[in-house]
Design an enzyme around this catalytic site. Structure first.
Site, mmCIF file in Angstrom:
data_model
loop_
_atom_site.group_PDB
_atom_site.id
_atom_site.type_symbol
_atom_site.label_atom_id
_atom_site.label_comp_id
_atom_site.label_asym_id
_atom_site.label_seq_id
_atom_site.Cartn_x
_atom_site.Cartn_y
_atom_site.Cartn_z
ATOM 1 N N ASN A 16 16.765 36.353 70.844
ATOM 2 C CA ASN A 16 16.762 35.780 69.491
ATOM 3 C C ASN A 16 18.175 35.372 69.079
ATOM 4 O OD1 ASN A 16 14.045 35.827 67.962
ATOM 5 N ND2 ASN A 16 14.069 37.769 69.101
ATOM 6 N N MET A 88 18.177 48.452 67.440
ATOM 7 C CA MET A 88 17.305 49.623 67.485
ATOM 8 C C MET A 88 17.821 50.793 66.638
ATOM 9 S SD MET A 88 15.072 48.324 69.382
ATOM 10 C CE MET A 88 14.005 49.542 70.076
ATOM 11 N N ASN A 105 15.247 41.073 59.181
ATOM 12 C CA ASN A 105 14.904 41.593 60.516
ATOM 13 C C ASN A 105 13.680 40.846 61.037
ATOM 14 O OD1 ASN A 105 14.827 43.441 62.762
ATOM 15 N ND2 ASN A 105 13.145 44.522 61.729
ATOM 16 N N HIS A 107 10.300 41.476 63.547
ATOM 17 C CA HIS A 107 9.521 42.540 64.194
ATOM 18 C C HIS A 107 8.335 41.925 64.944
ATOM 19 C CE1 HIS A 107 8.097 46.595 64.809
ATOM 20 N NE2 HIS A 107 6.884 46.161 64.494
#
Ligand code: GRF
Length: 187
Positions: A16, A88, A105, A107
């Site tokens: 990403n 993480m 974020n 997910h």
């Protein structure tokens, strides 16, 4: 357009990050990637920071007061926006307080479903019909916070953890830039 000086937090692969580095080359894309922070010295993604000359720092989150170190570098590089990309660790209150609604974020599930780790195996075990990815604001709870963009695909009977991961990643490369544009373009 003034691009927001952005820090990307990573722990692993960094695909990403790589995608955002390419997207940020577009002068209409609202962020400039000014810093990469990793908490893992073996994170493959650090290679992209090196390759594309982006300042990068390794911050061990096991050391005492590591948040001060993070805040020091965010200040040093005048960072005003943060993207977590496979980072993480939970972001602590101290950092969130300094970057209220400025941390997002991604997910690999359709939140609020399947927060946390091992998402793909849990999704398969649960016999879900569809899955996808979610970009959301970060608060002090795991994979929580207001949702910005969600993207979905249907799961096939032939799918396994590997194919789900590949398909989800592919969607993430669209969802993350889209979410950034959605919340920053109008500023
Ligand atoms: C992505 O699936 C993201 O949703 C999750 O961690 C993974 C990171 O992948 N938070 P990469 O390091 O960007 O390749």
């Amino acid at each position: 357009m003034v691009k927001k000086k952005t820090c990307i937090f990573i722990s692993g692969q960094g695909s990403n990050l790589k995608n955002l580095i390419f997207r940020a080359r577009d002068h209409n894309f609202p962020i400039k990637i000014s810093l990469v922070i990793s908490n893992n010295k073996n994170a493959y993604g650090i290679k992209y920071a090196k390759k594309y000359n982006i300042p990068h720092v390794l911050i061990d989150t096991k050391i005492k007061n590591y948040e001060n170190k993070i805040l020091f570098y965010l200040k040093k590089y005048k960072i005003s926006f943060i993207c977590l990309a496979g980072y993480m660790r939970i972001i602590s209150d101290k950092i969130i307080r300094n970057f209220e609604k400025k941390i997002i974020n991604i997910h690999p599930s359709l939140l609020p479903k399947f927060k946390g780790l091992n998402t793909f195996s849990r999704i398969l075990k649960n016999k879900e019909k569809k899955t996808g990815c979610t970009v959301h604001y970060v608060n002090n709870k795991l994979d929580d916070g207001d949702i910005i963009v969600k993207k979905t695909f249907f799961i096939k009977s032939s799918d396994n953890e590997t194919t789900l991961k590949q398909k989800t990643h592919k969607l993430e490369y669209k969802a993350y830039p889209e979410a950034i544009i959605k919340i920053l373009r109008r500023n």
